[in-house]
Structures are given as C-alpha cells and as structure tokens.
Design a protein around this motif. Structure first.
Motif, PDB file in Angstrom:
ATOM      1  N   MET A   1     -15.081   0.428   1.611  1.00  0.00           N
ATOM      2  CA  MET A   1     -13.809  -0.141   0.815  1.00  0.00           C
ATOM      3  C   MET A   1     -12.850  -0.939   1.573  1.00  0.00           C
ATOM      4  N   LEU A   2     -12.629  -0.499   2.887  1.00  0.00           N
ATOM      5  CA  LEU A   2     -11.640  -1.134   3.799  1.00  0.00           C
ATOM      6  C   LEU A   2     -12.242  -2.442   4.247  1.00  0.00           C
ATOM      7  N   ILE A   3     -13.699  -2.541   4.499  1.00  0.00           N
ATOM      8  CA  ILE A   3     -14.297  -3.728   4.701  1.00  0.00           C
ATOM      9  C   ILE A   3     -14.072  -4.692   3.682  1.00  0.00           C
ATOM     10  N   LEU A   4     -14.481  -4.281   2.448  1.00  0.00           N
ATOM     11  CA  LEU A   4     -14.309  -5.083   1.343  1.00  0.00           C
ATOM     12  C   LEU A   4     -12.847  -5.609   1.069  1.00  0.00           C
TER      13      LEU A   4
ATOM     14  N   LEU B   1      -5.606   8.789  -8.878  1.00  0.00           N
ATOM     15  CA  LEU B   1      -6.525   7.812  -9.130  1.00  0.00           C
ATOM     16  C   LEU B   1      -6.649   6.662  -8.473  1.00  0.00           C
ATOM     17  N   LEU B   2      -5.274   6.237  -8.435  1.00  0.00           N
ATOM     18  CA  LEU B   2      -5.099   4.920  -7.583  1.00  0.00           C
ATOM     19  C   LEU B   2      -5.782   4.765  -6.151  1.00  0.00           C
ATOM     20  N   ILE B   3      -5.688   6.023  -5.666  1.00  0.00           N
ATOM     21  CA  ILE B   3      -6.395   5.963  -4.357  1.00  0.00           C
ATOM     22  C   ILE B   3      -7.895   6.516  -4.095  1.00  0.00           C
ATOM     23  N   SER B   4      -8.435   6.437  -5.433  1.00  0.00           N
ATOM     24  CA  SER B   4      -9.902   6.845  -5.436  1.00  0.00           C
ATOM     25  C   SER B   4     -10.781   6.107  -4.524  1.00  0.00           C
TER      26      SER B   4
ATOM     27  N   VAL C   1      -6.184  -4.772  -2.422  1.00  0.00           N
ATOM     28  CA  VAL C   1      -6.204  -4.988  -3.941  1.00  0.00           C
ATOM     29  C   VAL C   1      -7.507  -4.577  -4.522  1.00  0.00           C
ATOM     30  N   PRO C   2      -8.590  -4.626  -3.532  1.00  0.00           N
ATOM     31  CA  PRO C   2      -9.796  -3.917  -4.239  1.00  0.00           C
ATOM     32  C   PRO C   2      -9.810  -2.744  -4.362  1.00  0.00           C
ATOM     33  N   ALA C   3      -9.324  -1.807  -3.678  1.00  0.00           N
ATOM     34  CA  ALA C   3      -9.115  -0.377  -3.741  1.00  0.00           C
ATOM     35  C   ALA C   3      -8.153  -0.169  -4.905  1.00  0.00           C
ATOM     36  N   ALA C   4      -7.125  -0.827  -4.959  1.00  0.00           N
ATOM     37  CA  ALA C   4      -6.142  -0.541  -6.145  1.00  0.00           C
ATOM     38  C   ALA C   4      -6.999  -1.012  -7.510  1.00  0.00           C
ATOM     39  N   THR C   5      -7.607  -2.078  -7.516  1.00  0.00           N
ATOM     40  CA  THR C   5      -8.466  -2.470  -8.719  1.00  0.00           C
ATOM     41  C   THR C   5      -9.627  -1.406  -9.230  1.00  0.00           C
ATOM     42  N   LEU C   6     -10.146  -0.913  -8.020  1.00  0.00           N
ATOM     43  CA  LEU C   6     -10.958   0.338  -8.361  1.00  0.00           C
ATOM     44  C   LEU C   6     -10.190   1.362  -9.123  1.00  0.00           C
ATOM     45  N   GLY C   7      -9.146   1.867  -8.450  1.00  0.00           N
ATOM     46  CA  GLY C   7      -8.045   2.807  -8.938  1.00  0.00           C
ATOM     47  C   GLY C   7      -7.777   2.655 -10.280  1.00  0.00           C
ATOM     48  N   LEU C   8      -7.528   1.435 -10.708  1.00  0.00           N
ATOM     49  CA  LEU C   8      -7.103   1.107 -12.288  1.00  0.00           C
ATOM     50  C   LEU C   8      -8.479   1.207 -13.004  1.00  0.00           C
TER      51      LEU C   8
ATOM     52  N   ALA D   1       0.946   5.676 -19.054  1.00  0.00           N
ATOM     53  CA  ALA D   1       0.159   5.931 -17.837  1.00  0.00           C
ATOM     54  C   ALA D   1      -0.287   4.680 -17.385  1.00  0.00           C
ATOM     55  N   MET D   2      -0.839   3.809 -18.140  1.00  0.00           N
ATOM     56  CA  MET D   2      -1.579   2.741 -17.713  1.00  0.00           C
ATOM     57  C   MET D   2      -0.534   1.841 -17.055  1.00  0.00           C
ATOM     58  N   SER D   3       0.736   1.297 -17.793  1.00  0.00           N
ATOM     59  CA  SER D   3       1.480   0.462 -17.229  1.00  0.00           C
ATOM     60  C   SER D   3       2.192   1.092 -16.273  1.00  0.00           C
ATOM     61  N   GLY D   4       2.280   2.576 -16.080  1.00  0.00           N
ATOM     62  CA  GLY D   4       2.994   3.029 -14.749  1.00  0.00           C
ATOM     63  C   GLY D   4       2.131   2.774 -13.539  1.00  0.00           C
ATOM     64  N   LEU D   5       0.758   3.243 -13.831  1.00  0.00           N
ATOM     65  CA  LEU D   5      -0.048   2.990 -12.858  1.00  0.00           C
ATOM     66  C   LEU D   5      -0.145   1.593 -12.278  1.00  0.00           C
ATOM     67  N   PHE D   6      -0.100   0.457 -13.085  1.00  0.00           N
ATOM     68  CA  PHE D   6      -0.089  -0.716 -13.017  1.00  0.00           C
ATOM     69  C   PHE D   6       1.225  -1.394 -12.064  1.00  0.00           C
ATOM     70  N   PHE D   7       2.290  -0.725 -12.480  1.00  0.00           N
ATOM     71  CA  PHE D   7       3.671  -0.899 -11.694  1.00  0.00           C
ATOM     72  C   PHE D   7       3.416  -0.382 -10.494  1.00  0.00           C
ATOM     73  N   MET D   8       3.018   0.809 -10.159  1.00  0.00           N
ATOM     74  CA  MET D   8       2.758   1.394  -8.967  1.00  0.00           C
ATOM     75  C   MET D   8       1.853   0.594  -7.967  1.00  0.00           C
ATOM     76  N   PHE D   9       0.947  -0.010  -8.601  1.00  0.00           N
ATOM     77  CA  PHE D   9       0.059  -0.925  -7.855  1.00  0.00           C
ATOM     78  C   PHE D   9       0.806  -1.936  -7.238  1.00  0.00           C
ATOM     79  N   MET D  10       1.515  -2.695  -8.021  1.00  0.00           N
ATOM     80  CA  MET D  10       2.303  -3.853  -7.926  1.00  0.00           C
ATOM     81  C   MET D  10       3.388  -3.598  -6.888  1.00  0.00           C
ATOM     82  N   ALA D  11       4.024  -2.541  -7.114  1.00  0.00           N
ATOM     83  CA  ALA D  11       5.069  -2.130  -6.247  1.00  0.00           C
ATOM     84  C   ALA D  11       4.705  -1.800  -4.967  1.00  0.00           C
ATOM     85  N   THR D  12       3.386  -1.195  -4.680  1.00  0.00           N
ATOM     86  CA  THR D  12       3.074  -0.722  -3.383  1.00  0.00           C
ATOM     87  C   THR D  12       2.621  -2.131  -2.619  1.00  0.00           C
ATOM     88  N   VAL D  13       2.019  -3.150  -3.265  1.00  0.00           N
ATOM     89  CA  VAL D  13       1.345  -4.491  -2.821  1.00  0.00           C
ATOM     90  C   VAL D  13       2.703  -5.008  -2.243  1.00  0.00           C
TER      91      VAL D  13
END
Length: 263
Positions: free
Chosen positions: A97-100, A82-85, A58-65, A28-40
C-alpha cells in the motif's frame, strides 16, 4: 480473481447504491470523509515533503472509505479505525500500500508538472460585486490549456488507481499488477463507468440547483456561503461511498459467477 463485465446501466446502479448506502449512515460516512480530508490537509502543511506524503496517503484513505462503505452496506456502523485498514493487514500488504501511495504521488506530481508546461496566461477579470462568478471568469478558466492538459493526463492515472487499492489490500495483487488490472477493468466496463460519471454529474448539478434555491430563499450570498461547505461535504461523501460498488462488481472469484464481496 477475474474481470467481471457488467452492462452499461450498472453505472447508474452504482450511483444509486452510493446514495442509498450513504443515507444509511450519513453522519459516519460524512465524518470519515471529513477526517480523510482533514488529515491530508494537515499533512500537506509539513515543510518540503508534506504535499508528497499527503498524496501518498490517498490510495490507503480511499481503501478505508471503501471498507466503510462495505460496512454501511451491511447495515453496520463504520468505525473510524477503518480509515487505516490499508495499514492493518500485515507488513507485506502495508508495504504494498505504501508503494502504491508513492506511485500515485509520483504520477500526480508528474501530471501537474507536465500540465504546467501547457499553462497559458489569461487576463485577470474585473472584480464582481458579492464575490460572484462571472461568465468572463468561467471563459478564462476553460481557456487555460494547462487545465485541459491536466484533465487529459489525469484520466489514465485515475483509471489505473481506481481499483488498485482494493486489489492490493483485499486480493493480494502486487502494486504494479493492480494498476494494469485496474486500467483493464475501467476500459472493459467503460460503458458503465461513463454512465457512472454522468450520473454523478447529474447529482452534483441537482445539488448545485438546490443550493442556489436555498440561498435565494434564505437571503442570498451570505446564506449560500453558510450551506455551501456542508452540501459539498455531503455530496463528496456520497460519491466516495459509491466507489466501493464499482470496485466490488468489477471482479469475480475464480470459478464463481458472482462479484467478489470485499467485506
């Protein structure tokens, strides 16, 4: 919410908790990180604004992780949602979060722009058979003043955004104030943060040693290329899993003596 000062040895504890929590839910954790990197990576391909938008995510994705790490630490399976929390907590926090994200993108692009002014031309090293890294290539890389300028400029930016997504999302702090509190927390707990950094350097060095040994045992460069990306993904996922614990332990609720549990 107030700052929580921790002993320097806590930095190594964050590393251990990151590794332990990752192996509770490794897929799950490696899959979510891969999704984050693939999306970016995909967003960065958009013409003109793609790079800026990908950095702003990146800040929102980091929060999701972080949210996924909190779930895994409680023994629960972290879901992809959770990646879009950072965009599911109401319009006010979504806007923050968008401002950040925009501030992070702008800050990083400024760092890259200023460091480019210090970049120096280095001679191109001769090709090495087998695409191996030669000592000359390493020397030339570290002789580039632009690299050192980027590292020096990026450090305060990293400190400012280390805790900021969690402060904005979980604790309702404004984007600008979250940067100040994040800088303050990193500096106040600099002993723990340094040990945390060196702990991960040790983990990555150990991972590199394991990859080299496996590559040698399984057939050299071709075998190493096969295991390189899975190992890098695994170690990067473990590192991002550990970020949550450094954030969780750095702040306590008002009138409480225990760190805030962001779950």
């Amino acid at each position: 919410m107030k700052l929580n000062l921790v002993p320097a040895r806590t930095g190594l504890q964050w590393v251990k908790l990151g590794v332990k929590t990752f192996f509770r839910q490794p897929l799950a954790m490696s899959g979510l990180f891969f999704m984050f990197m693939a999306t970016v990576s995909i967003v960065s391909l958009v013409p003109v604004l793609g790079t800026a938008i990908s950095l702003a995510l990146v800040p929102a994705a980091t929060l999701g992780l972080m949210a996924a790490s909190a779930e895994a630490a409680q023994g629960r399976f972290p879901m992809p949602s959770l990646l879009i929390s950072g965009f599911r907590a109401g319009p006010d926090k979504t806007r923050s979060m968008l401002i950040l994200g925009a501030m992070y993108a702008g800050g990083l692009m400024m760092v890259l722009g200023v460091s480019a002014l210090f970049a120096t031309d280095v001679p191109v090293p001769a090709d090495v058979p087998g695409d191996e890294v030669s000592p000359e290539m390493v020397r030339n890389m570290f002789a580039n003043q632009g690299l050192w300028a980027a590292m020096v400029l990026y450090l305060p930016l990293l400190m400012a955004f280390w805790h900021a997504p969690a402060l904005v999302h979980w604790h309702g702090v404004s984007p600008l104030k979250s940067l100040f509190f994040s800088l303050l927390a990193c500096w106040s707990n600099k002993g723990a943060m340094l040990l945390y950094f060196f702990g991960w350097v040790g983990v990555f060095m150990l991972g590199g040693l394991i990859m080299s040994l496996l590559g040698t045992l399984l057939g050299g460069t071709q075998a190493l290329n096969l295991i390189l990306y899975p190992m890098v993904l695994l170690m990067a996922s473990m590192f991002h899993t550990s970020i949550y614990f450094s954030v969780r332990d750095s702040f306590v609720a008002e009138g409480d003596s225990a760190p805030i549990d962001a779950t």
